[in-house]
Design a protein around this motif. Sequence first.
Motif, PDB file in Angstrom:
ATOM      1  N   ARG A  85     -35.329  38.898  76.981  1.00 36.48           N
ATOM      2  CA  ARG A  85     -35.235  37.461  77.249  1.00 36.48           C
ATOM      3  C   ARG A  85     -36.489  37.028  77.996  1.00 36.48           C
ATOM      4  O   ARG A  85     -37.083  37.850  78.657  1.00 36.48           O
ATOM      5  CB  ARG A  85     -34.000  37.169  78.103  1.00 36.48           C
ATOM      6  CG  ARG A  85     -32.735  37.422  77.351  1.00 36.48           C
ATOM      7  CD  ARG A  85     -31.543  37.145  78.258  1.00 36.48           C
ATOM      8  NE  ARG A  85     -30.340  37.545  77.572  1.00 36.48           N
ATOM      9  CZ  ARG A  85     -29.386  36.693  77.220  1.00 36.48           C
ATOM     10  NH1 ARG A  85     -29.475  35.436  77.530  1.00 36.48           N
ATOM     11  NH2 ARG A  85     -28.332  37.133  76.582  1.00 36.48           N
ATOM     12  N   PRO A  86     -36.930  35.853  77.910  1.00 35.21           N
ATOM     13  CA  PRO A  86     -36.229  34.718  77.328  1.00 35.21           C
ATOM     14  C   PRO A  86     -36.487  34.503  75.843  1.00 35.21           C
ATOM     15  O   PRO A  86     -35.785  33.720  75.212  1.00 35.21           O
ATOM     16  CB  PRO A  86     -36.772  33.535  78.129  1.00 35.21           C
ATOM     17  CG  PRO A  86     -38.160  33.915  78.474  1.00 35.21           C
ATOM     18  CD  PRO A  86     -38.104  35.421  78.684  1.00 35.21           C
ATOM     19  N   THR A  87     -37.453  35.178  75.224  1.00 35.13           N
ATOM     20  CA  THR A  87     -37.776  34.901  73.820  1.00 35.13           C
ATOM     21  C   THR A  87     -37.087  35.828  72.837  1.00 35.13           C
ATOM     22  O   THR A  87     -36.920  35.475  71.680  1.00 35.13           O
ATOM     23  CB  THR A  87     -39.294  35.000  73.570  1.00 35.13           C
ATOM     24  OG1 THR A  87     -39.710  36.350  73.793  1.00 35.13           O
ATOM     25  CG2 THR A  87     -40.071  34.051  74.469  1.00 35.13           C
ATOM     26  N   GLY A  88     -36.737  37.047  73.271  1.00 32.86           N
ATOM     27  CA  GLY A  88     -36.167  38.027  72.366  1.00 32.86           C
ATOM     28  C   GLY A  88     -37.199  38.644  71.437  1.00 32.86           C
ATOM     29  O   GLY A  88     -36.847  39.351  70.503  1.00 32.86           O
ATOM     30  N   GLN A  89     -38.475  38.379  71.696  1.00 29.35           N
ATOM     31  CA  GLN A  89     -39.529  38.905  70.839  1.00 29.35           C
ATOM     32  C   GLN A  89     -40.324  40.001  71.540  1.00 29.35           C
ATOM     33  O   GLN A  89     -40.444  40.020  72.760  1.00 29.35           O
ATOM     34  CB  GLN A  89     -40.467  37.789  70.398  1.00 29.35           C
ATOM     35  CG  GLN A  89     -39.768  36.772  69.512  1.00 29.35           C
ATOM     36  CD  GLN A  89     -40.725  35.740  68.981  1.00 29.35           C
ATOM     37  OE1 GLN A  89     -41.476  35.137  69.727  1.00 29.35           O
ATOM     38  NE2 GLN A  89     -40.700  35.549  67.674  1.00 29.35           N
ATOM     39  N   ARG A  90     -40.857  40.915  70.718  1.00 26.16           N
ATOM     40  CA  ARG A  90     -41.739  41.977  71.208  1.00 26.16           C
ATOM     41  C   ARG A  90     -43.036  41.886  70.437  1.00 26.16           C
ATOM     42  O   ARG A  90     -43.124  42.257  69.277  1.00 26.16           O
ATOM     43  CB  ARG A  90     -41.107  43.358  71.002  1.00 26.16           C
ATOM     44  CG  ARG A  90     -42.079  44.503  71.315  1.00 26.16           C
ATOM     45  CD  ARG A  90     -41.413  45.873  71.246  1.00 26.16           C
ATOM     46  NE  ARG A  90     -40.660  46.119  70.043  1.00 26.16           N
ATOM     47  CZ  ARG A  90     -41.102  46.844  69.006  1.00 26.16           C
ATOM     48  NH1 ARG A  90     -42.306  47.390  69.017  1.00 26.16           N
ATOM     49  NH2 ARG A  90     -40.332  47.021  67.953  1.00 26.16           N
ATOM     50  N   PHE A  91     -44.054  41.344  71.092  1.00 23.65           N
ATOM     51  CA  PHE A  91     -45.391  41.305  70.518  1.00 23.65           C
ATOM     52  C   PHE A  91     -46.023  42.644  70.840  1.00 23.65           C
ATOM     53  O   PHE A  91     -46.455  42.891  71.966  1.00 23.65           O
ATOM     54  CB  PHE A  91     -46.197  40.139  71.100  1.00 23.65           C
ATOM     55  CG  PHE A  91     -45.745  38.803  70.591  1.00 23.65           C
ATOM     56  CD1 PHE A  91     -46.402  38.203  69.531  1.00 23.65           C
ATOM     57  CD2 PHE A  91     -44.658  38.154  71.150  1.00 23.65           C
ATOM     58  CE1 PHE A  91     -45.987  36.969  69.051  1.00 23.65           C
ATOM     59  CE2 PHE A  91     -44.238  36.921  70.685  1.00 23.65           C
ATOM     60  CZ  PHE A  91     -44.901  36.320  69.627  1.00 23.65           C
TER      61      PHE A  91
END
Length: 136
Positions: free
Chosen positions: A106-112
């Motif tokens: 969180r907060p985006t739930g993304q893994r760059f």
Amino acid sequence: MDDTDLRRRLTPEQYHVTQDGGTERAFTGEYWDCHDDGVYRCVVCDAPLYTSDTKYDSGTGWPSFWQPIEGAVDTRLDTSHGMVRTEVVCASCGAHLGHVFDDGPRPTGQRFCMNSCALRLDRDTDPTGADRAGSP
């Protein structure tokens, strides 16, 4: 930037990753376990990409961020190596940086998930963008 200049400025690994879409081996890059403050910039054009405030330990062996600086990166469909992934490139110069996945915090739930060799950590700029050079 022309190819001759890029080959002169970048290491062979940096060139392969940023220009050919390569990937460095996990747990080998300079920044996978780096906890220093600063701004991560594109090794090709020096554009600011990520702040250390959004970096986290994903356990993958590559530097991972839950969010880029607004407008800093673009994404493309990548179907290489028999996989379907989302490629991340520098919005300023198009250099390959890594991939983004939907298994981040969180907060985006993304893994760059970035290649260290595609980045340069600017420790003189704090994560808010203020210049630290010359500060007491």
